[in-house]
Every structure is written in structure tokens, then in C-alpha cells.
Write a protein that holds these residues in place. Structure first.
Motif, short mmCIF file in Angstrom:
data_model
loop_
_atom_site.label_atom_id
_atom_site.label_comp_id
_atom_site.label_asym_id
_atom_site.label_seq_id
_atom_site.Cartn_x
_atom_site.Cartn_y
_atom_site.Cartn_z
N HIS A 198 77.86 32.45 -29.17
CA HIS A 198 77.97 31.58 -28.01
C HIS A 198 76.63 30.95 -27.59
N ILE A 199 75.56 31.75 -27.57
CA ILE A 199 74.28 31.24 -27.09
C ILE A 199 73.50 30.50 -28.18
N LEU A 200 73.33 31.16 -29.33
CA LEU A 200 72.47 30.59 -30.37
C LEU A 200 72.89 29.18 -30.82
N PRO A 201 74.18 28.92 -31.11
CA PRO A 201 74.54 27.55 -31.52
C PRO A 201 74.18 26.49 -30.48
N ASN A 202 74.19 26.86 -29.20
CA ASN A 202 73.85 25.91 -28.15
C ASN A 202 72.36 25.83 -27.86
N ALA A 203 71.59 26.73 -28.45
CA ALA A 203 70.15 26.76 -28.19
C ALA A 203 69.32 26.25 -29.36
N MET A 204 69.98 25.87 -30.46
CA MET A 204 69.27 25.56 -31.69
C MET A 204 68.64 24.18 -31.74
N SER A 223 79.58 34.08 -18.99
CA SER A 223 80.24 35.07 -18.12
C SER A 223 81.68 35.28 -18.55
N ALA A 224 82.34 34.19 -18.95
CA ALA A 224 83.73 34.30 -19.42
C ALA A 224 83.80 35.13 -20.70
N ALA A 225 82.82 34.95 -21.57
CA ALA A 225 82.80 35.72 -22.82
C ALA A 225 82.61 37.20 -22.53
N ARG A 226 81.76 37.53 -21.55
CA ARG A 226 81.56 38.93 -21.18
C ARG A 226 82.85 39.53 -20.62
N CYS A 227 83.52 38.75 -19.77
CA CYS A 227 84.76 39.24 -19.17
C CYS A 227 85.86 39.46 -20.21
N SER A 228 85.81 38.71 -21.29
CA SER A 228 86.81 38.85 -22.34
C SER A 228 86.54 40.03 -23.26
N GLY A 229 85.42 40.71 -23.02
CA GLY A 229 85.10 41.90 -23.80
C GLY A 229 84.18 41.67 -24.98
N ALA A 230 83.56 40.50 -25.07
CA ALA A 230 82.64 40.20 -26.18
C ALA A 230 81.40 41.07 -26.08
N THR A 231 80.91 41.54 -27.21
CA THR A 231 79.70 42.35 -27.25
C THR A 231 78.47 41.46 -27.08
N ASP A 232 77.35 42.11 -26.79
CA ASP A 232 76.09 41.36 -26.65
C ASP A 232 75.76 40.60 -27.93
N LEU A 233 75.98 41.27 -29.07
CA LEU A 233 75.68 40.64 -30.36
C LEU A 233 76.54 39.39 -30.55
N ARG A 237 63.71 30.99 -26.62
CA ARG A 237 63.75 31.81 -25.41
C ARG A 237 64.02 30.95 -24.17
N ALA A 238 63.36 29.81 -24.10
CA ALA A 238 63.56 28.93 -22.94
C ALA A 238 65.02 28.47 -22.86
N GLU A 239 65.61 28.16 -24.01
CA GLU A 239 67.01 27.74 -24.02
C GLU A 239 67.95 28.89 -23.66
N VAL A 240 67.64 30.07 -24.18
CA VAL A 240 68.49 31.24 -23.91
C VAL A 240 68.47 31.59 -22.42
N LEU A 241 67.30 31.50 -21.81
CA LEU A 241 67.19 31.82 -20.39
C LEU A 241 68.05 30.89 -19.53
N SER A 242 68.20 29.65 -19.97
CA SER A 242 69.03 28.71 -19.20
C SER A 242 70.51 28.84 -19.53
N LEU A 243 70.83 29.42 -20.67
CA LEU A 243 72.23 29.51 -21.10
C LEU A 243 72.89 30.84 -20.72
N ARG A 244 72.10 31.91 -20.62
CA ARG A 244 72.69 33.25 -20.49
C ARG A 244 73.45 33.44 -19.17
N GLU A 245 73.19 32.61 -18.18
CA GLU A 245 73.89 32.74 -16.91
C GLU A 245 74.96 31.67 -16.71
N ARG A 246 75.24 30.89 -17.76
CA ARG A 246 76.25 29.84 -17.63
C ARG A 246 77.66 30.45 -17.52
N PRO A 247 78.60 29.72 -16.92
CA PRO A 247 79.97 30.25 -16.75
C PRO A 247 80.65 30.65 -18.06
N PHE A 248 80.42 29.91 -19.15
CA PHE A 248 81.11 30.25 -20.39
C PHE A 248 80.60 31.56 -20.97
#
Length: 280
Positions: A188-194, A172-182, A159-170
Motif C-alpha cells: 500500500h505505501i511503497l507503490p505510492n511513495a516510489m 487506516s482502512a488497511a489496518r482495520c481490515s487486518g493487513a500486517t505491517d509488512l 522516508r519523507a513520502e512514507v511519513l506523509s502516507l502512513r496516516e492516510r485514510p486508506f
């Protein structure tokens, strides 16, 4: 190539080499126990009760006449089975849970965090004793109890890692490209938070070994005649005042080496994962 470089850096650390050596000895004991031990680990022989270390009994015998070396080797199976199973279950449940409550903020996330606060507000050992006494003193029950105790730890790390990653530019770019939350969470988030959770696995196994031994020592864990290090120390502690030191000493050393093994591996993994944590 990058993975090979990480493995090489890991193996270059003395703590990793020592930890892997001790771990290899434990794995050998787990796999080849029936061929290593000279006696049955659960059959008592009152005729050789409390014999000191000798050629016949390398580490001596306990009050029931059971060979201590044979019981220590077989206890490696029990202690590692409980500890590794508990940590794996906690990891498998805690990581996705931490990912969800870190990504989605709201009433559910707050409720889960307050539940974690409630669980972690109790002393771990006391809560473990209470849960085992309710569920019963069986091997799998001990593993389940330890998993329950460790789930908040892994969930909070993720959770601590996700909170710091969820607002990162990459992200935001994934959201803009149409990626779903899942997709964002698991691709995008989990591999960087593990990384912190993976490092925590080794440390948690050492903690689980100590908790398993502690629960058995006070009579709330594994029961006789099952070979278990903490239970063996408990039996031997009653004899130490009489000068019978070997019954408690050798199982105690087994606990020390097992915990040291995973602590060294966890320390080496942390140094490889976080360059700023490397010793100078």
C-alpha cells in the motif's frame, strides 16, 4: 492504457527526445565499442604523440600516443558501468531502508537518520576521495563508494513520502481490515511513495558520472591506462598551456553530454510524474 499514456506524454517532451537520443548513442558505444574504434584504447604509440585531429586520428592523440576517440568510446563503458551500478545499489538499499525508518519510528529510526546526517555533513567529493583512498583505486571500489554516498539520498526521499502516507485514510482502512505491517508497507505505501525515487535515479546517474570523473581527475579514481573521461581530461589539462587543446576538450564534451542526457531525462520524468511541475 494508463502506462501507454505516461510513455506518450514522456516522449512528447523535447528534453526526453534529446536525452534518449544521447543515451542511445552511449548505448551504441557501450555495446559496439570493439567494432567502432579504429585503435586499441590502452596501447601507447610514442611515435604519434600529441597529434592533432586528422583523418588517421579523428580526435587526435594524447601524450602517450593513444587514440582519443577510441579511449572516449571505451570510457563510456567504464563511466556508465560505475555510475549506473552505484545508483542501482543505492536505490535497492536506500528504498527499503527509507520505508522501514519512515514506517517505524523510534530509537533505530533516529539512529539511522543521525548516521545519514553524519555522512551528508561531509562534502561529497571530499568524502568520496577519502573512501576511495582507503578502499583502493579500483573500478568496483569507486562504484561502492558512490553507492554509499547516494544511499541516504534515496532513503530520505522514501522516508519523507512514507511519513506523509502512513496516516492516510486508506492506510487506516488497511489496518482495520487486518493487513500486517509488512503488507501495508510493501503493498500500500511503497507503490505510492516510489515516484520521487524513480525520478531521482536519472539525476543521480548524472551526479555519479561527475563524481567519477572528478575523482579520476584528481588521481583518486580510475587509474591509467584504463580509459575514463575524467582521467583523460586530467592528462590533457597539463598540455593545454602548450596549445594542445584536443586532449582535454573532447573527453570534457563527453562528460557534458552524458550528464546533460540524464539531467534531461530526469527533468522530463519529473514533469510527467508531477503535473504541477510542467513548464508552461
Amino acid at each position: 492504457m494508463k502506462k501507454n499514456g505516461i510513455v506518450l506524454r514522456f516522449l512528447q517532451r523535447p528534453s526526453a527526445v534529446i536525452g534518449l537520443t544521447i543515451l542511445a548513442l552511449q548505448v551504441i558505444a557501450v555495446i559496439f565499442a570493439p567494432w567502432i574504434v579504429p585503435y586499441s584504447p590502452i596501447e601507447a604509440n610514442p611515435l604519434v604523440s600529441l597529434e592533432a585531429p586528422s583523418v588517421a586520428h579523428w580526435l587526435g592523440t594524447d601524450v602517450s600516443g593513444m587514440d582519443i576517440f577510441s579511449r572516449i568510446v571505451y570510457a563510456t563503458r567504464i563511466n556508465l558501468l560505475i555510475s549506473i551500478t552505484a545508483v542501482i545499489v543505492a536505490f535497492v538499499i536506500g528504498v527499503p531502508l527509507g520505508l522501514l525508518i519512515g514506517y517505524y519510528r523510534g530509537l533505530l529510526s533516529a539512529t539511522v537518520m543521525r548516521l545519514f546526517d553524519f555522512i551528508q555533513s561531509f562534502p561529497v567529493f571530499v568524502l568520496g576521495m577519502a573512501l576511495v583512498s582507503v578502499m583502493g583505486q579500483e573500478i568496483w571500489n569507486v562504484a561502492i563508494v558512490l553507492a554509499v554516498l547516494f544511499i541516504p539520498m534515496f532513503a530520505r526521499l522514501i522516508r519523507a513520502e512514507v511519513l506523509s502516507l502512513r496516516e492516510r485514510p486508506f492506510i487506516s482502512a488497511a489496518r482495520c481490515s487486518g493487513a500486517t505491517d509488512l503488507s501495508i508497507m510493501f503493498r500500500h505505501i511503497l507503490p505510492n511513495a516510489m515516484t520521487p525515487a524513480i525520478v531521482q535515479i536519472s539525476i543521480s546517474i548524472g551526479m555519479a558520472i561527475l563524481l567519477t570523473a572528478g575523482l579520476s581527475f584528481v588521481g583518486a579514481g580510475v587509474r591509467m591506462p584504463t580509459p575514463e573521461w575524467g582521467l583523460m581530461v586530467s592528462i590533457g589539462a597539463q598540455q593545454m598551456i602548450l596549445g594542445v587543446w584536443w586532449v582535454a576538450l573532447f573527453p570534457g564534451l563527453a562528460i557534458v553530454l552524458a550528464v546533460l542526457c540524464f539531467a534531461l531525462l530526469g527533468d522530463a520524468a519529473r514533469e510527467v510524474a508531477d503535473p504541477t511541475a510542467r513548464r508552461r
